[in-house]
Design an enzyme around this catalytic site. Structure first.
Site, PDB file in Angstrom:
ATOM      1  N   GLY A  30      -3.988   5.132 -12.011  1.00  0.00           N
ATOM      2  CA  GLY A  30      -3.372   5.261 -10.693  1.00  0.00           C
ATOM      3  C   GLY A  30      -1.995   5.877 -10.752  1.00  0.00           C
ATOM      4  O   GLY A  30      -1.101   5.473 -10.001  1.00  0.00           O
ATOM      5  N   ALA A  31      -1.814   6.863 -11.624  1.00  0.00           N
ATOM      6  CA  ALA A  31      -0.475   7.410 -11.865  1.00  0.00           C
ATOM      7  C   ALA A  31      -0.179   8.654 -11.054  1.00  0.00           C
ATOM      8  O   ALA A  31       0.802   9.339 -11.321  1.00  0.00           O
ATOM      9  CB  ALA A  31      -0.306   7.714 -13.358  1.00  0.00           C
ATOM     10  N   GLY A  70       3.153   4.209 -10.307  1.00  0.00           N
ATOM     11  CA  GLY A  70       2.510   4.813 -11.463  1.00  0.00           C
ATOM     12  C   GLY A  70       3.081   6.176 -11.789  1.00  0.00           C
ATOM     13  O   GLY A  70       3.290   6.505 -12.963  1.00  0.00           O
ATOM     14  N   SER A  80       1.368  -9.210  -9.239  1.00  0.00           N
ATOM     15  CA  SER A  80       2.201  -9.399  -8.053  1.00  0.00           C
ATOM     16  C   SER A  80       2.651 -10.849  -7.994  1.00  0.00           C
ATOM     17  O   SER A  80       1.937 -11.746  -8.452  1.00  0.00           O
ATOM     18  CB  SER A  80       1.392  -9.060  -6.796  1.00  0.00           C
ATOM     19  OG  SER A  80       2.006  -9.563  -5.622  1.00  0.00           O
ATOM     20  N   TYR A  98      -6.755 -10.142  -2.313  1.00  0.00           N
ATOM     21  CA  TYR A  98      -5.669  -9.533  -3.086  1.00  0.00           C
ATOM     22  C   TYR A  98      -4.986 -10.566  -3.970  1.00  0.00           C
ATOM     23  O   TYR A  98      -4.778 -10.340  -5.173  1.00  0.00           O
ATOM     24  CB  TYR A  98      -4.648  -8.901  -2.141  1.00  0.00           C
ATOM     25  CG  TYR A  98      -3.451  -8.310  -2.859  1.00  0.00           C
ATOM     26  CD1 TYR A  98      -3.553  -7.091  -3.519  1.00  0.00           C
ATOM     27  CD2 TYR A  98      -2.227  -8.974  -2.878  1.00  0.00           C
ATOM     28  CE1 TYR A  98      -2.466  -6.548  -4.189  1.00  0.00           C
ATOM     29  CE2 TYR A  98      -1.136  -8.436  -3.542  1.00  0.00           C
ATOM     30  CZ  TYR A  98      -1.259  -7.231  -4.198  1.00  0.00           C
ATOM     31  OH  TYR A  98      -0.184  -6.695  -4.863  1.00  0.00           O
TER      32      TYR A  98
END
Length: 289
Positions: free
Chosen positions: A24-25, A30, A141, A167
């Site tokens: 996910g960069a 990212g 998170s 999540y």
């Protein structure tokens, strides 16, 4: 190790000859992480869903980049990426994630949010583990502290789906994955470390579609994206113990410079971590049948 509140990306070590894979960069934290690691000399491999967009994002950045197609929500894509890999990976950063999205199923029939945040990275890490020489960084998170793991329904098939609860649960699963991974690495005598990184509340587009995005209006409670990425950079490069939890030093872990912190109590349960590993391995195996 002493926490260093003033630590910045300028304190990164020389990473010449090091290979870093970041999922996910192509944007957000990212991309910032990729940019800074490349600036420090690393060869940075961007595992992204849209190589074209990623190529555009790094077009003007100095450093050595390699862009490869990888959708962590698609287990076929994960397996293809791992099968195609050769050589060492010094650092794997599991960064890709989504937050509080509506109920949806992947091509494998799995819950999209859980797979993107946890199940896909679990499979990617286990498939690549023999290539990894230094560490795995898992982006979690602070909301993992509100998460609850239902081992009988990891994939949200019997419960009524709730985007925020899914999540929170996925991020708790990430914390427990790190715990069990480190346990297995230590038992095997491996020098590889599993490290957790929380960016605090970083003002990115992650929650743009969610009611929780209102928090981004309160800049005094949040980290700018550049500062949120420091937790990832610190976790990826500093000499920290296995299963360390790196997050902002400020109150509640919401903002501030990176420091050694402590995950929530549920994330330190070794029995739950082991059972979750087994349940996840069964889930990804079943998805392949």
């Amino acid at each position: 190790m002493t926490n260093t509140p003033s630590w910045t990306a300028n304190d990164l070590p020389d990473l010449t000859s090091r290979t870093v894979v970041i999922t996910g960069a192509g944007r957000g934290l990212g991309l910032i992480t990729a940019r800074e690691l490349a600036r420090a000399g690393a060869r940075v491999v961007l595992g992204v869903r849209d190589p074209g967009k990623a190529r555009h994002a790094i077009a003007d950045l100095p450093g050595t980049f390699d862009i490869r197609a990888l959708d962590v929500s698609d287990l076929t894509s994960v397996r293809a990426f791992a099968d195609a890999w050769s050589g060492d990976i010094d650092i794997l950063i599991n960064n890709a994630g989504v937050m509080d999205i509506p109920a949806a199923r992947t091509a494998d029939g799995l819950d999209l949010q859980t797979t993107t945040n946890y199940t896909g990275p679990f499979l990617l890490t286990t498939l690549l583990l023999d290539h990894i020489t230094d560490r795995v960084v898992h982006v979690t998170s602070e909301l993992h502290k509100q998460g609850r793991i239902d081992l009988a329904d990891l994939d949200w098939r019997t419960r009524k789906h709730n985007g925020m609860q899914a999540y929170q649960a996925s991020k708790l699963a990430v914390v427990l994955f790190s715990l069990e991974l480190q346990h297995r690495l230590t038992a095997a005598g491996s020098p590889v470390r599993s490290v957790l990184a929380s960016p605090g509340i970083a003002r990115t587009s992650l929650a743009a579609h969610s009611r929780s995005n209102v928090i981004n209006r309160f800049t005094f409670l949040t980290n700018a994206p550049e500062r949120g990425a420091l937790s990832l950079l610190y976790a990826a490069t500093q000499d920290v113990p296995g299963n360390s939890y790196i997050g902002p030093e400020g109150l509640g872990g919401f903002r501030g410079a990176p420091a050694l912190r402590r995950p929530g109590k549920a994330g330190l349960d070794p029995t739950l971590a082991g059972r979750l590993w087994d349940a996840t391995a069964e889930l990804v195996g079943a998805a392949a049948r």
